[in-house]
Design a protein around this motif. Structure first.
Motif, mmCIF file in Angstrom:
data_model
loop_
_atom_site.group_PDB
_atom_site.id
_atom_site.type_symbol
_atom_site.label_atom_id
_atom_site.label_comp_id
_atom_site.label_asym_id
_atom_site.label_seq_id
_atom_site.Cartn_x
_atom_site.Cartn_y
_atom_site.Cartn_z
ATOM 1 N N THR A 117 19.954 -20.271 -14.519
ATOM 2 C CA THR A 117 18.855 -19.914 -13.360
ATOM 3 C C THR A 117 17.944 -20.859 -13.487
ATOM 4 O O THR A 117 17.614 -21.625 -14.782
ATOM 5 C CB THR A 117 18.323 -18.680 -13.554
ATOM 6 N N GLU A 118 17.045 -21.217 -12.486
ATOM 7 C CA GLU A 118 15.933 -22.200 -12.544
ATOM 8 C C GLU A 118 14.619 -21.258 -12.682
ATOM 9 O O GLU A 118 14.575 -20.188 -11.751
ATOM 10 C CB GLU A 118 15.962 -23.090 -11.322
ATOM 11 N N VAL A 119 13.838 -21.643 -13.554
ATOM 12 C CA VAL A 119 12.472 -20.988 -13.639
ATOM 13 C C VAL A 119 11.348 -21.866 -13.315
ATOM 14 O O VAL A 119 11.260 -22.889 -13.657
ATOM 15 C CB VAL A 119 12.416 -20.286 -15.048
ATOM 16 N N ASN A 120 10.675 -21.436 -12.382
ATOM 17 C CA ASN A 120 9.423 -22.197 -11.829
ATOM 18 C C ASN A 120 8.105 -21.419 -12.338
ATOM 19 O O ASN A 120 7.910 -20.320 -12.131
ATOM 20 C CB ASN A 120 9.384 -22.237 -10.243
ATOM 21 N N VAL A 121 7.107 -22.311 -12.474
ATOM 22 C CA VAL A 121 5.878 -21.644 -13.047
ATOM 23 C C VAL A 121 4.803 -22.730 -12.233
ATOM 24 O O VAL A 121 4.797 -24.094 -12.127
ATOM 25 C CB VAL A 121 5.406 -22.045 -14.340
ATOM 26 N N ASP A 122 3.972 -22.173 -11.402
ATOM 27 C CA ASP A 122 3.021 -22.668 -10.532
ATOM 28 C C ASP A 122 1.614 -22.816 -11.246
ATOM 29 O O ASP A 122 1.245 -21.736 -11.816
ATOM 30 C CB ASP A 122 2.669 -21.960 -9.349
ATOM 31 N N LEU A 123 1.111 -23.963 -11.540
ATOM 32 C CA LEU A 123 0.116 -24.222 -12.519
ATOM 33 C C LEU A 123 -1.117 -25.043 -11.936
ATOM 34 O O LEU A 123 -0.832 -25.479 -10.723
ATOM 35 C CB LEU A 123 0.464 -24.774 -13.853
ATOM 36 N N GLN A 124 -1.973 -25.184 -12.452
ATOM 37 C CA GLN A 124 -2.943 -26.194 -12.076
ATOM 38 C C GLN A 124 -3.698 -26.902 -13.385
ATOM 39 O O GLN A 124 -3.786 -26.501 -14.415
ATOM 40 C CB GLN A 124 -4.433 -25.290 -11.698
ATOM 41 N N SER A 125 -3.899 -28.476 -13.021
ATOM 42 C CA SER A 125 -4.065 -29.304 -14.010
ATOM 43 C C SER A 125 -5.531 -28.812 -14.498
ATOM 44 O O SER A 125 -6.384 -28.415 -13.885
ATOM 45 C CB SER A 125 -4.114 -30.645 -13.443
ATOM 46 N N PRO A 126 -6.026 -29.488 -15.707
ATOM 47 C CA PRO A 126 -7.207 -29.013 -16.358
ATOM 48 C C PRO A 126 -8.496 -29.876 -15.366
ATOM 49 O O PRO A 126 -7.887 -31.059 -14.869
ATOM 50 C CB PRO A 126 -7.135 -29.804 -17.848
ATOM 51 N N PRO A 127 -9.642 -29.987 -15.792
ATOM 52 C CA PRO A 127 -10.467 -30.643 -14.897
ATOM 53 C C PRO A 127 -10.796 -32.004 -15.470
ATOM 54 O O PRO A 127 -11.466 -32.531 -14.833
ATOM 55 C CB PRO A 127 -11.907 -29.592 -15.222
ATOM 56 N N ASN A 128 -10.482 -32.192 -16.566
ATOM 57 C CA ASN A 128 -10.690 -33.486 -17.450
ATOM 58 C C ASN A 128 -9.525 -34.261 -17.574
ATOM 59 O O ASN A 128 -8.337 -33.831 -17.515
ATOM 60 C CB ASN A 128 -11.432 -33.397 -18.805
ATOM 61 N N CYS A 129 -9.665 -35.743 -17.578
ATOM 62 C CA CYS A 129 -8.270 -36.532 -17.762
ATOM 63 C C CYS A 129 -7.994 -36.466 -19.157
ATOM 64 O O CYS A 129 -8.831 -36.395 -20.108
ATOM 65 C CB CYS A 129 -8.787 -38.016 -17.208
ATOM 66 N N GLY A 130 -6.773 -36.650 -19.330
ATOM 67 C CA GLY A 130 -6.263 -36.900 -20.713
ATOM 68 C C GLY A 130 -4.889 -36.271 -20.865
ATOM 69 O O GLY A 130 -4.143 -36.059 -19.688
ATOM 70 N N THR A 131 -4.269 -36.132 -21.937
ATOM 71 C CA THR A 131 -2.934 -35.599 -22.156
ATOM 72 C C THR A 131 -3.111 -33.937 -22.731
ATOM 73 O O THR A 131 -3.802 -33.752 -23.521
ATOM 74 C CB THR A 131 -2.159 -36.454 -23.028
ATOM 75 N N PHE A 132 -2.292 -33.053 -21.927
ATOM 76 C CA PHE A 132 -2.487 -31.879 -22.241
ATOM 77 C C PHE A 132 -1.144 -31.114 -22.621
ATOM 78 O O PHE A 132 -0.246 -31.391 -21.869
ATOM 79 C CB PHE A 132 -3.314 -30.956 -21.295
ATOM 80 N N GLN A 133 -1.073 -30.065 -23.559
ATOM 81 C CA GLN A 133 0.296 -29.290 -23.612
ATOM 82 C C GLN A 133 -0.078 -27.860 -23.493
ATOM 83 O O GLN A 133 -1.223 -27.357 -23.854
ATOM 84 C CB GLN A 133 0.856 -29.796 -25.272
ATOM 85 N N SER A 134 0.852 -27.281 -23.223
ATOM 86 C CA SER A 134 0.911 -25.653 -23.010
ATOM 87 C C SER A 134 2.359 -25.255 -23.597
ATOM 88 O O SER A 134 3.458 -25.962 -23.466
ATOM 89 C CB SER A 134 0.833 -25.446 -21.492
ATOM 90 N N LYS A 135 2.423 -24.213 -24.217
ATOM 91 C CA LYS A 135 3.611 -23.497 -24.900
ATOM 92 C C LYS A 135 3.957 -22.154 -24.342
ATOM 93 O O LYS A 135 3.202 -21.313 -24.108
ATOM 94 C CB LYS A 135 2.923 -23.298 -26.248
ATOM 95 N N TRP A 136 5.294 -21.986 -24.094
ATOM 96 C CA TRP A 136 5.849 -21.089 -23.279
ATOM 97 C C TRP A 136 7.144 -20.429 -24.045
ATOM 98 O O TRP A 136 7.923 -21.408 -24.565
ATOM 99 C CB TRP A 136 6.053 -21.364 -21.750
#
Length: 204
Positions: free
Chosen positions: A138-157
């Motif tokens: 199946t396909e899983v979708n997550v709707d997110l919003q980017s952080p306020p600052n520029c740069g590279t960010f990671q999230s773990k699920w």
């Protein structure tokens, strides 16, 4: 843990290293009779925050007959539209993956994809996932919003059984680059418009 003798317990209680490569080798050595490969050793250590004793306990828990009934999941691919493109600050976007039930048992009801660490991107921390039979995808979708600052960010699920709060399957990482000139949101919006137009044409 009944099969772990006092000598084994004494061995890992005397180990004090925090180097991850050393911890992997030590776990493999302590569980030599189980023929634990490097990837599996890393999995048990990572899920226990690289605590050697906790990783050994988890391994024996997973090897018990009850644990063998727990769901299995494999990440098939990242299906995000515009994957790899940067995104502007404070902009909504969607991450998508194809996942598979890689076990021999159907998933129970109440499976979800749960945020477990890293940068929280928006308010969403949990997404329901349908129950899958063996080998189903199946396909899983997550709707997110980017952080306020520029740069590279990671999230773990990770997948979780809500009723027991037991995690299973591959860890899913979200890595994004936030830039004022980012185009990911526009790419996804254009794809959505194109898909909607195509569906409307089929209905005519």
């Amino acid at each position: 843990m009944d099969n772990v003798d006092q000598h084994l317990i004494h061995q890992f209680s005397c180990l004090g290293t925090t180097d991850r490569d050393d911890l992997v080798k030590q776990l493999q050595k302590l569980l030599a009779g189980s023929q634990l490969n490097e990837t599996t050793a890393e999995f048990f250590l990572d899920m226990n925050n690289w605590n050697l004793q906790a990783a050994i306990c988890s391994y024996f828990d997973f090897e018990s007959p009850i644990q063998n009934k727990f769901p299995c999941m494999m990440l098939v691919c990242d299906s995000t539209i515009g994957e790899g493109e940067s995104i502007p600050p404070l902009t909504k976007f969607r991450k998508s993956w194809h996942v598979q039930n890689s076990g021999t048992e159907a998933w129970p009801d109440g499976i979800c994809l749960q945020y477990i660490g890293g940068v929280q991107m928006g308010a969403c921390t949990r997404v329901p996932v349908p129950s899958l039979g063996p080998a189903e995808i199946t396909e899983v979708n997550v709707d997110l919003q980017s952080p306020p600052n520029c740069g590279t960010f990671q999230s773990k699920w990770r997948m979780m059984v809500k009723s027991t709060e037991i995690f299973f399957g591959n860890v899913i990482w979200i890595t994004i680059t936030v830039s004022e000139s980012g185009t990911l949101a526009i790419t996804q919006q254009l794809h959505q418009l194109s898909t909607s137009s195509s569906n409307d044409a089929k209905m005519c």
